[in-house]
Scaffold this motif. Structure first.
Motif, PDB file in Angstrom:
ATOM      1  N   SER A 151     -19.999  -4.047 -30.314  1.00  0.00           N
ATOM      2  CA  SER A 151     -20.142  -2.939 -29.364  1.00  0.00           C
ATOM      3  C   SER A 151     -19.671  -3.334 -27.972  1.00  0.00           C
ATOM      4  O   SER A 151     -19.138  -2.501 -27.225  1.00  0.00           O
ATOM      5  CB  SER A 151     -21.592  -2.441 -29.322  1.00  0.00           C
ATOM      6  N   VAL A 152     -19.850  -4.600 -27.600  1.00  0.00           N
ATOM      7  CA  VAL A 152     -19.366  -5.070 -26.298  1.00  0.00           C
ATOM      8  C   VAL A 152     -17.840  -5.019 -26.264  1.00  0.00           C
ATOM      9  O   VAL A 152     -17.244  -4.554 -25.292  1.00  0.00           O
ATOM     10  CB  VAL A 152     -19.871  -6.498 -26.005  1.00  0.00           C
ATOM     11  N   VAL A 153     -17.205  -5.485 -27.332  1.00  0.00           N
ATOM     12  CA  VAL A 153     -15.741  -5.469 -27.389  1.00  0.00           C
ATOM     13  C   VAL A 153     -15.221  -4.034 -27.412  1.00  0.00           C
ATOM     14  O   VAL A 153     -14.174  -3.733 -26.813  1.00  0.00           O
ATOM     15  CB  VAL A 153     -15.243  -6.264 -28.611  1.00  0.00           C
ATOM     16  N   GLU A 154     -15.948  -3.141 -28.066  1.00  0.00           N
ATOM     17  CA  GLU A 154     -15.532  -1.738 -28.101  1.00  0.00           C
ATOM     18  C   GLU A 154     -15.498  -1.132 -26.705  1.00  0.00           C
ATOM     19  O   GLU A 154     -14.688  -0.233 -26.425  1.00  0.00           O
ATOM     20  CB  GLU A 154     -16.484  -0.934 -28.992  1.00  0.00           C
ATOM     21  N   ILE A 155     -16.356  -1.605 -25.814  1.00  0.00           N
ATOM     22  CA  ILE A 155     -16.379  -1.110 -24.433  1.00  0.00           C
ATOM     23  C   ILE A 155     -15.361  -1.850 -23.572  1.00  0.00           C
ATOM     24  O   ILE A 155     -14.639  -1.231 -22.780  1.00  0.00           O
ATOM     25  CB  ILE A 155     -17.790  -1.261 -23.842  1.00  0.00           C
ATOM     26  N   CYS A 156     -15.271  -3.156 -23.742  1.00  0.00           N
ATOM     27  CA  CYS A 156     -14.422  -3.966 -22.866  1.00  0.00           C
ATOM     28  C   CYS A 156     -12.937  -3.840 -23.177  1.00  0.00           C
ATOM     29  O   CYS A 156     -12.105  -3.758 -22.258  1.00  0.00           O
ATOM     30  CB  CYS A 156     -14.831  -5.432 -22.957  1.00  0.00           C
ATOM     31  N   ALA A 157     -12.580  -3.855 -24.444  1.00  0.00           N
ATOM     32  CA  ALA A 157     -11.166  -3.915 -24.815  1.00  0.00           C
ATOM     33  C   ALA A 157     -10.338  -2.756 -24.260  1.00  0.00           C
ATOM     34  O   ALA A 157      -9.270  -2.995 -23.666  1.00  0.00           O
ATOM     35  CB  ALA A 157     -11.034  -3.994 -26.334  1.00  0.00           C
ATOM     36  N   PRO A 158     -10.772  -1.477 -24.392  1.00  0.00           N
ATOM     37  CA  PRO A 158      -9.960  -0.393 -23.839  1.00  0.00           C
ATOM     38  C   PRO A 158      -9.800  -0.459 -22.317  1.00  0.00           C
ATOM     39  O   PRO A 158      -8.873   0.137 -21.766  1.00  0.00           O
ATOM     40  CB  PRO A 158     -10.736   0.872 -24.248  1.00  0.00           C
ATOM     41  N   ARG A 159     -10.671  -1.188 -21.657  1.00  0.00           N
ATOM     42  CA  ARG A 159     -10.598  -1.330 -20.211  1.00  0.00           C
ATOM     43  C   ARG A 159      -9.840  -2.591 -19.792  1.00  0.00           C
ATOM     44  O   ARG A 159      -9.776  -2.912 -18.612  1.00  0.00           O
ATOM     45  CB  ARG A 159     -12.021  -1.342 -19.625  1.00  0.00           C
ATOM     46  N   GLY A 160      -9.285  -3.297 -20.772  1.00  0.00           N
ATOM     47  CA  GLY A 160      -8.504  -4.482 -20.469  1.00  0.00           C
ATOM     48  C   GLY A 160      -9.324  -5.661 -19.998  1.00  0.00           C
ATOM     49  O   GLY A 160      -8.796  -6.573 -19.347  1.00  0.00           O
ATOM     50  N   VAL A 161     -10.611  -5.687 -20.331  1.00  0.00           N
ATOM     51  CA  VAL A 161     -11.502  -6.752 -19.897  1.00  0.00           C
ATOM     52  C   VAL A 161     -11.607  -7.801 -21.009  1.00  0.00           C
ATOM     53  O   VAL A 161     -11.976  -7.479 -22.137  1.00  0.00           O
ATOM     54  CB  VAL A 161     -12.903  -6.201 -19.558  1.00  0.00           C
ATOM     55  N   ASP A 211     -26.431  -0.083 -18.188  1.00  0.00           N
ATOM     56  CA  ASP A 211     -25.352   0.330 -19.072  1.00  0.00           C
ATOM     57  C   ASP A 211     -24.114  -0.533 -18.836  1.00  0.00           C
ATOM     58  O   ASP A 211     -23.652  -0.684 -17.703  1.00  0.00           O
ATOM     59  CB  ASP A 211     -25.016   1.804 -18.817  1.00  0.00           C
ATOM     60  N   LEU A 212     -23.575  -1.104 -19.899  1.00  0.00           N
ATOM     61  CA  LEU A 212     -22.413  -1.984 -19.784  1.00  0.00           C
ATOM     62  C   LEU A 212     -21.188  -1.231 -19.281  1.00  0.00           C
ATOM     63  O   LEU A 212     -20.443  -1.753 -18.440  1.00  0.00           O
ATOM     64  CB  LEU A 212     -22.117  -2.632 -21.142  1.00  0.00           C
ATOM     65  N   THR A 213     -20.969  -0.031 -19.772  1.00  0.00           N
ATOM     66  CA  THR A 213     -19.821   0.753 -19.321  1.00  0.00           C
ATOM     67  C   THR A 213     -19.887   0.995 -17.823  1.00  0.00           C
ATOM     68  O   THR A 213     -18.886   0.842 -17.100  1.00  0.00           O
ATOM     69  CB  THR A 213     -19.772   2.099 -20.067  1.00  0.00           C
ATOM     70  N   GLU A 214     -21.059   1.361 -17.334  1.00  0.00           N
ATOM     71  CA  GLU A 214     -21.222   1.602 -15.905  1.00  0.00           C
ATOM     72  C   GLU A 214     -20.978   0.318 -15.109  1.00  0.00           C
ATOM     73  O   GLU A 214     -20.330   0.343 -14.055  1.00  0.00           O
ATOM     74  CB  GLU A 214     -22.625   2.130 -15.626  1.00  0.00           C
ATOM     75  N   MET A 215     -21.489  -0.786 -15.606  1.00  0.00           N
ATOM     76  CA  MET A 215     -21.281  -2.051 -14.897  1.00  0.00           C
ATOM     77  C   MET A 215     -19.801  -2.376 -14.781  1.00  0.00           C
ATOM     78  O   MET A 215     -19.307  -2.749 -13.710  1.00  0.00           O
ATOM     79  CB  MET A 215     -22.014  -3.183 -15.633  1.00  0.00           C
ATOM     80  N   ILE A 216     -19.069  -2.233 -15.869  1.00  0.00           N
ATOM     81  CA  ILE A 216     -17.646  -2.565 -15.854  1.00  0.00           C
ATOM     82  C   ILE A 216     -16.867  -1.619 -14.949  1.00  0.00           C
ATOM     83  O   ILE A 216     -16.049  -2.050 -14.129  1.00  0.00           O
ATOM     84  CB  ILE A 216     -17.078  -2.537 -17.286  1.00  0.00           C
TER      85      ILE A 216
END
Length: 368
Positions: free
Chosen positions: A108-118, A84-89
């Motif tokens: 979908s990757v940007v949707e997970i990364c952007a709110p986390r500032g990645v 899971d990408l969210t878990e990895m980050i």
């Protein structure tokens, strides 16, 4: 109390900022994560891992079989592979993620990364549709992350030389021909996991028109400093329908500019690998033959010269040096640099117009 979706995103951003690594100097390795391992361009990570400019802190791949058997197997500790990408980050806290997923999944990757500032770097092109591209841009702006697109040609010394030499060597550009492609991904022996989505009209957005048409659109946008083409016309063919029944394998795209014409010849049917370009102007031409070699002609002297471009200096010589420099604030990408978000939003728009033109047989206006 019930929270809205926007409020949840804000809370995620705040929590992640508290957990994020302390400020790192420009010299320290970039904390890099990988999203997906199906794209064959992952060889770039394999080639550069252990060099010292980045540390691979985690790899996310949802396919169980692929997660345990991929080009990074044996090079990365098993504990750093996640389903899971969210878990990895959240567990490994990368500064940036480089994406080797199907193009359809870039959003979908940007949707997970952007709110986390990645920060995110995707493989070309940015997205499969204008709608997805705009959503990605909105997320990047809202959460103040860099969203970059990686092209092999960005790191070609010959193209850098060409770019800086244009006014002196060719005058005003009148015509550009961009040749990109190879014999075909099946013929070249690409991995089956890559072929499964590369030849899918939804996951890849098309065939050669997407895979190689993006290079010409990217370079034209760069050379014309973000100027929009007046129109796009295209012809897409299936020369090998038995091998590629769902997508085109040959694309011819014509971009009309006020003072120039750009022909993009993208194909899985060339008899050889090629990424070359001809630029013609009012006083001469430059034929960019390879990543380093060019032929330059002057109409004033009627002389031809063969030129070998000097190697690019870091951080402009490969995607990992560049990504690190951007993330650490050493480089501020200009709006129409080849990897910039602005450039690649227009690339997606050009590709979508090309597909529409081929479908209808009509020229598509972009003069907005």
């Amino acid at each position: 109390m019930k929270l809205s979706g926007k409020s949840i995103c804000v809370l995620i951003t705040m929590c992640y900022s508290l957990l994020a690594p302390t400020s790192l100097s420009a010299e320290e390795p970039l904390r890099l994560g990988v999203a997906g391992v199906s794209h064959d361009h992952i060889y770039e990570v394999v080639q550069h891992i252990g060099r010292g400019d980045f540390i691979l802190v985690g790899v996310a791949e949802k396919n169980d079989t692929l997660r345990t058997n991929n080009p990074l197997t044996g090079l990365v500790e098993n504990s750093l592979f996640f389903a899971d990408l969210t878990e990895m980050i959240d567990q490994t806290r990368p500064e940036a993620v480089i994406v080797y997923e199907p193009i359809y999944d870039h959003l979908s990757v940007v949707e997970i990364c952007a709110p986390r500032g990645v920060h995110v770097m995707v493989e070309k092109p940015l997205a499969v549709t204008n709608e997805q591209a705009r959503q990605m841009a909105q997320l990047a702006a809202e959460h103040q992350i860099h969203l970059l697109t990686n092209y092999e040609t960005t790191w070609y010394p010959s193209l850098d030389f060409l770019h800086h030499s244009l006014p002196e060597r060719v005058g005003e550009i009148t015509r550009i021909q961009v040749f990109d492609g190879h014999q075909g991904p099946i013929e070249l022996g690409c991995r089956k996991e890559f072929l499964a989505w590369l030849t899918d009209p939804v996951l890849n957005g098309g065939g050669a028109v997407i895979d190689f048409g993006c290079y010409g659109a990217n370079l034209a946008t760069w050379l014309f400093q973000g100027e929009r083409p007046l129109s796009v016309s295209a012809l897409l063919k299936q020369q090998k329908p038995a091998l590629y029944p769902k997508v085109d394998d040959d694309a011819t795209i014509l971009l009309e500019y006020p003072t120039a014409t750009v022909q993009i010849l993208a194909s899985w049917n060339w008899p050889m690998n090629r990424k070359d370009m001809h630029v013609y102007g009012t006083t001469g031409y430059i034929y960019q033959h390879t990543s380093t070699e060019m032929e330059i002609y002057s109409s004033a002297t009627q002389e031809k010269a063969l030129v070998v471009a000097e190697s690019l200096s870091s951080p402009y010589d490969n995607p990992f040096h560049y990504l690190k420099a951007v993330v650490r604030g050493k480089i501020d990408p200009q709006p129409y640099d080849r990897g910039s978000l602005e450039n690649n939003l227009l690339v997606v728009e050009i590709l979508q117009a090309a597909i529409e033109s081929a479908r209808t047989g009509q020229r598509v206006s972009l003069n907005k």
